[in-house]
Design an enzyme around this catalytic site. Structure first.
Site, PDB file in Angstrom:
ATOM      1  CE1 TYR A 152      -4.310  -0.938  -0.313  1.00 16.22           C
ATOM      2  CE2 TYR A 152      -3.657  -2.995   0.939  1.00 16.22           C
ATOM      3  CZ  TYR A 152      -4.355  -2.350   0.013  1.00 16.22           C
ATOM      4  OH  TYR A 152      -5.412  -3.011  -0.328  1.00 16.22           O
TER       5      TYR A 152
ATOM      6  CD  GLN B  27     -15.788  -1.389  -9.234  1.00 13.35           C
ATOM      7  OE1 GLN B  27     -15.468  -2.516  -9.330  1.00 13.35           O
ATOM      8  NE2 GLN B  27     -16.222  -1.076 -10.459  1.00 13.35           N
TER       9      GLN B  27
ATOM     10  CG  ASP C   2      -7.430   6.681  -7.677  1.00 12.84           C
ATOM     11  OD1 ASP C   2      -8.830   7.510  -7.426  1.00 12.84           O
ATOM     12  OD2 ASP C   2      -7.529   6.056  -8.856  1.00 12.84           O
TER      13      ASP C   2
ATOM     14  CG  HIS D 239     -14.016  -1.629  -3.549  1.00 16.31           C
ATOM     15  ND1 HIS D 239     -13.714  -2.161  -5.120  1.00 16.31           N
ATOM     16  CD2 HIS D 239     -15.114  -2.224  -3.271  1.00 16.31           C
ATOM     17  CE1 HIS D 239     -14.627  -2.917  -5.377  1.00 16.31           C
ATOM     18  NE2 HIS D 239     -15.356  -3.025  -4.276  1.00 16.31           N
TER      19      HIS D 239
ATOM     20  CB  CYS E 137      -7.690   1.714  14.986  1.00 12.72           C
ATOM     21  SG  CYS E 137      -7.242   0.462  16.446  1.00 12.72           S
TER      22      CYS E 137
ATOM     23  CB  CYS F 119     -10.220   2.069  19.457  1.00 15.76           C
ATOM     24  SG  CYS F 119      -9.275   3.034  18.438  1.00 15.76           S
TER      25      CYS F 119
ATOM     26  CB  CYS G 261      -4.420   2.739  17.322  1.00 14.31           C
ATOM     27  SG  CYS G 261      -5.434   3.992  17.746  1.00 14.31           S
TER      28      CYS G 261
ATOM     29  N   GLY H 129     -14.491   2.105 -17.047  1.00  9.94           N
ATOM     30  CA  GLY H 129     -13.292   1.780 -16.725  1.00  9.94           C
ATOM     31  C   GLY H 129     -13.205   0.608 -15.925  1.00  9.94           C
TER      32      GLY H 129
ATOM     33  CG  ASN I 121     -13.730  -1.122 -20.495  1.00 10.33           C
ATOM     34  OD1 ASN I 121     -12.141  -1.387 -21.031  1.00 10.33           O
ATOM     35  ND2 ASN I 121     -13.844  -1.270 -19.403  1.00 10.33           N
TER      36      ASN I 121
HETATM   37  C1  BJW Z   1      -9.794   1.429 -19.166  1.00  7.36           C
HETATM   38  C2  BJW Z   1      -8.787   2.338 -19.649  1.00  7.36           C
HETATM   39  C3  BJW Z   1      -8.879   3.411 -19.989  1.00  7.36           C
HETATM   40  C4  BJW Z   1      -8.380   0.365 -19.000  1.00  7.36           C
HETATM   41  N1  BJW Z   1     -10.253   4.053 -20.266  1.00  7.36           N
HETATM   42  N2  BJW Z   1     -11.169   1.940 -19.605  1.00  7.36           N
HETATM   43  C5  BJW Z   1     -20.490 -12.912  -7.097  1.00  7.36           C
HETATM   44  C6  BJW Z   1     -20.112 -13.617  -7.912  1.00  7.36           C
HETATM   45  C7  BJW Z   1     -18.631 -14.204  -7.972  1.00  7.36           C
HETATM   46  C8  BJW Z   1     -17.878 -13.907  -6.972  1.00  7.36           C
HETATM   47  C9  BJW Z   1     -18.375 -12.903  -5.840  1.00  7.36           C
HETATM   48  C10 BJW Z   1     -19.705 -12.616  -5.890  1.00  7.36           C
HETATM   49  N3  BJW Z   1     -20.083 -11.607  -4.825  1.00  7.36           N
HETATM   50  C11 BJW Z   1     -19.005 -11.515  -4.096  1.00  7.36           C
HETATM   51  C12 BJW Z   1     -18.121 -12.272  -4.746  1.00  7.36           C
HETATM   52  C13 BJW Z   1     -16.610 -12.474  -4.234  1.00  7.36           C
HETATM   53  C14 BJW Z   1     -15.758 -11.136  -4.555  1.00  7.36           C
HETATM   54  C15 BJW Z   1     -15.557 -11.219  -5.945  1.00  7.36           C
HETATM   55  O1  BJW Z   1     -16.206 -10.411  -6.753  1.00  7.36           O
HETATM   56  N4  BJW Z   1     -15.000 -11.922  -6.589  1.00  7.36           N
HETATM   57  C16 BJW Z   1     -14.688 -12.046  -7.938  1.00  7.36           C
HETATM   58  C17 BJW Z   1     -13.421 -11.201  -8.538  1.00  7.36           C
HETATM   59  C18 BJW Z   1     -15.014 -13.450  -8.458  1.00  7.36           C
HETATM   60  N5  BJW Z   1     -16.318  -9.997  -3.979  1.00  7.36           N
HETATM   61  C19 BJW Z   1     -15.820  -9.736  -2.476  1.00  7.36           C
HETATM   62  O2  BJW Z   1     -15.173 -10.389  -2.036  1.00  7.36           O
HETATM   63  C20 BJW Z   1     -16.468  -8.489  -2.193  1.00  7.36           C
HETATM   64  N6  BJW Z   1     -16.942  -8.898  -0.872  1.00  7.36           N
HETATM   65  C21 BJW Z   1     -18.285  -9.429  -0.773  1.00  7.36           C
HETATM   66  O3  BJW Z   1     -18.864  -9.865  -1.758  1.00  7.36           O
HETATM   67  O4  BJW Z   1     -18.667  -9.518   0.559  1.00  7.36           O
HETATM   68  C22 BJW Z   1     -19.464 -10.412   0.842  1.00  7.36           C
HETATM   69  C23 BJW Z   1     -19.727 -10.379   2.547  1.00  7.36           C
HETATM   70  C24 BJW Z   1     -20.998 -10.019   2.737  1.00  7.36           C
HETATM   71  C25 BJW Z   1     -21.238  -9.926   4.263  1.00  7.36           C
HETATM   72  C26 BJW Z   1     -20.136 -10.257   5.174  1.00  7.36           C
HETATM   73  C27 BJW Z   1     -18.801 -10.548   4.724  1.00  7.36           C
HETATM   74  C28 BJW Z   1     -18.693 -10.669   3.264  1.00  7.36           C
HETATM   75  C29 BJW Z   1     -15.406  -7.280  -1.720  1.00  7.36           C
HETATM   76  C30 BJW Z   1     -14.691  -6.950  -3.177  1.00  7.36           C
HETATM   77  C31 BJW Z   1     -13.373  -6.025  -2.791  1.00  7.36           C
HETATM   78  C32 BJW Z   1     -12.526  -5.866  -4.009  1.00  7.36           C
HETATM   79  N7  BJW Z   1     -11.234  -5.101  -3.346  1.00  7.36           N
HETATM   80  C33 BJW Z   1     -10.345  -4.697  -4.550  1.00  7.36           C
HETATM   81  C34 BJW Z   1      -9.283  -3.965  -3.790  1.00  7.36           C
HETATM   82  C35 BJW Z   1      -9.641  -2.681  -3.029  1.00  7.36           C
HETATM   83  C36 BJW Z   1      -8.431  -1.956  -2.206  1.00  7.36           C
HETATM   84  C37 BJW Z   1      -7.336  -1.831  -3.210  1.00  7.36           C
HETATM   85  O5  BJW Z   1      -7.308  -1.261  -4.254  1.00  7.36           O
HETATM   86  O6  BJW Z   1      -6.105  -2.353  -2.788  1.00  7.36           O
HETATM   87  O7  BJW Z   1     -10.973  -3.662  -5.142  1.00  7.36           O
HETATM   88  S1  BJW Z   1      -9.968  -5.791  -5.656  1.00  7.36           S
HETATM   89  C38 BJW Z   1     -10.026  -4.694  -7.075  1.00  7.36           C
HETATM   90  O8  BJW Z   1     -10.820  -4.927  -7.878  1.00  7.36           O
HETATM   91  C39 BJW Z   1     -10.388  -3.286  -6.495  1.00  7.36           C
HETATM   92  C40 BJW Z   1     -11.209  -2.993  -7.578  1.00  7.36           C
HETATM   93  O9  BJW Z   1     -11.892  -1.662  -7.124  1.00  7.36           O
HETATM   94  C41 BJW Z   1     -11.933  -3.878  -8.084  1.00  7.36           C
HETATM   95  C42 BJW Z   1     -12.424  -3.956  -9.463  1.00  7.36           C
HETATM   96  O10 BJW Z   1     -11.579  -3.677 -10.217  1.00  7.36           O
HETATM   97  P1  BJW Z   1     -11.748  -2.602 -11.387  1.00  7.36           P
HETATM   98  O11 BJW Z   1     -11.799  -1.194 -11.152  1.00  7.36           O
HETATM   99  O12 BJW Z   1     -12.887  -3.074 -12.619  1.00  7.36           O
HETATM  100  O13 BJW Z   1     -10.221  -2.857 -12.274  1.00  7.36           O
HETATM  101  P2  BJW Z   1     -10.108  -3.888 -13.724  1.00  7.36           P
HETATM  102  O14 BJW Z   1      -8.608  -3.995 -13.382  1.00  7.36           O
HETATM  103  O15 BJW Z   1     -10.516  -5.184 -13.308  1.00  7.36           O
HETATM  104  O16 BJW Z   1     -10.514  -3.277 -14.914  1.00  7.36           O
HETATM  105  C43 BJW Z   1     -10.122  -2.236 -15.274  1.00  7.36           C
HETATM  106  C44 BJW Z   1     -10.995  -2.027 -16.737  1.00  7.36           C
HETATM  107  O17 BJW Z   1     -10.606  -0.468 -17.285  1.00  7.36           O
HETATM  108  C45 BJW Z   1     -10.924  -2.873 -17.794  1.00  7.36           C
HETATM  109  O18 BJW Z   1     -11.961  -3.359 -18.228  1.00  7.36           O
HETATM  110  C46 BJW Z   1      -9.822  -2.176 -18.840  1.00  7.36           C
HETATM  111  O19 BJW Z   1     -10.295  -2.768 -20.237  1.00  7.36           O
HETATM  112  C47 BJW Z   1     -10.318  -0.705 -18.533  1.00  7.36           C
HETATM  113  N8  BJW Z   1      -9.401   0.253 -19.097  1.00  7.36           N
HETATM  114  N9  BJW Z   1      -7.781   1.594 -19.341  1.00  7.36           N
HETATM  115  C48 BJW Z   1     -11.318   3.409 -20.172  1.00  7.36           C
HETATM  116  N10 BJW Z   1      -7.943   4.360 -20.331  1.00  7.36           N
HETATM  117 ZN    ZN Z   2      -7.023   2.414  18.026  1.00  8.98          ZN
END
Ligand code: BJW
Ligand code: ZN
Length: 253
Positions: A69, A106, A109, A124, A132, A135, A152, A191, A217
């Site tokens: 990070y 999502q 940044d 996200h 923390c 707390c 913390c 995106g 996209n």
């Molecule tokens: C351009 C471009 C340009 C490039 N112009 N375009 C249902 C089905 C299957 C699985 C699940 C489901 N429901 C839940 C899940 C599990 C899981 C999940 O989704 N898994 C799948 C991957 C299979 N989801 C979770 O675990 C979520 N939580 C959850 O469901 O909890 C349930 C729960 C309930 C109650 C109690 C407990 C639990 C949480 C998901 C968290 C995702 N976290 C991250 C990290 C965040 C922190 C960090 O950044 O460090 O989030 S992972 C990462 O992916 C990040 C992003 O926000 C997220 C999405 O990615 P994004 O933004 O789409 O990026 P890319 O790279 O995938 O795509 C980029 C796109 O841009 C591409 O299409 C390019 O073509 C395009 N592009 N240049 C326009 N110039």
């Molecule tokens: Zn604390």
């Protein structure tokens, strides 16, 4: 030819729309120099998500996760919002009556906020906040922490980035607000690969609720089949065209 017909259609829809919502993903920040996750050269090509973006990974090796990070914070700190972020600020200004514009991101940044977007849901979390484990207090970070992992100042427990990892629940209020924003005339999906849920489900929900769903996209995605129009190209270039604002005017608002 088709792109210009589609662009005109989107512009016409925007003219008559009363409400607009937009869901953004990592692709909108690509033109600011921040790597996406799943593209060629993206973050998950170099790093294993299970070792970095899960609570289990953090519990096992918080220093390693924090170092990742810290590296991303350094890159994000240098980055500036691009034409696409600014175009969405202009769009928000056009839809100035209450509840007529909602931006959902999502991305962690902070670039939408830096650009000037107001009505923003960060699904996200935000890389410039810590939470923390003891707390639970959430604090803003103004710089990359000097010592990793940070602790913390109030209770001495470990701090974590205030972001949502795989397997973790999103903030319930953020979900409620994002779902409310699916009741809209136009839903822009910009995106994102549409592979991560529940964020991807919002585009499905908006479509079911009768919104005109427009994807912007560089390539087709998991959502392309359900959207009304896919505009293929870089977010900055496409949004600039949709808004009909010259590049030099986009950055002032
Ligand atoms: C351009 C471009 C340009 C490039 N112009 N375009 C249902 C089905 C299957 C699985 C699940 C489901 N429901 C839940 C899940 C599990 C899981 C999940 O989704 N898994 C799948 C991957 C299979 N989801 C979770 O675990 C979520 N939580 C959850 O469901 O909890 C349930 C729960 C309930 C109650 C109690 C407990 C639990 C949480 C998901 C968290 C995702 N976290 C991250 C990290 C965040 C922190 C960090 O950044 O460090 O989030 S992972 C990462 O992916 C990040 C992003 O926000 C997220 C999405 O990615 P994004 O933004 O789409 O990026 P890319 O790279 O995938 O795509 C980029 C796109 O841009 C591409 O299409 C390019 O073509 C395009 N592009 N240049 C326009 N110039
Ligand atoms: Zn604390």
């Amino acid at each position: 030819m088709k792109i210009s017909t589609d662009l005109k259609l989107v512009q016409a829809r925007l003219q008559s729309a009363k409400r607009v919502s937009a869901l953004t993903g990592a692709g909108i920040s690509a033109e600011s120099g921040i790597p996406t996750f799943r593209d060629k050269g993206g973050i998950w090509e170099k790093f294993d998500p299970s070792k970095l973006a899960t609570p289990e990974a953090f519990a096992k090796d918080p220093k390693h996760v924090w170092e990742w990070y810290a590296l991303r914070m350094q890159a994000i700190r240098e980055a500036k919002p691009n034409a696409a972020h600014h175009a969405l600020v202009h769009l928000e200004k056009r839809f100035s009556t209450p509840n007529s514009f909602q931006l959902i991101t999502q991305n962690i940044d902070n670039l939408h906020r830096t650009a000037g977007s107001q009505n923003l849901i960060e699904l996200h979390g935000n890389i410039w906040r810590t939470r923390c484990l003891g707390c639970k207090v959430i604090r803003s970070l103004s710089a990359v922490p000097d010592v990793l992992p940070p602790y913390c100042l109030d209770c001495g427990n470990l701090l974590r980035p205030d972001v949502v990892w795989f397997g973790e629940a999103l903030d319930p209020q953020a979900i409620v607000d994002a779902e409310a924003a699916c009741e809209t005339d136009i839903f822009l999906v910009i995106g994102t690969s549409g592979e991560v849920w529940p964020a991807a489900g919002l585009a499905h929900q908006a479509k079911r609720a009768g919104a005109f769903v427009v994807e912007v996209n560089t390539q087709r995605t998991a959502l392309s089949e359900i959207v009304d129009i896919s505009l293929l190209g870089k977010a900055g270039e496409i949004l600039e065209k949709i808004m009909g604002i010259k590049e030099e005017d986009l950055f002032s608002h």
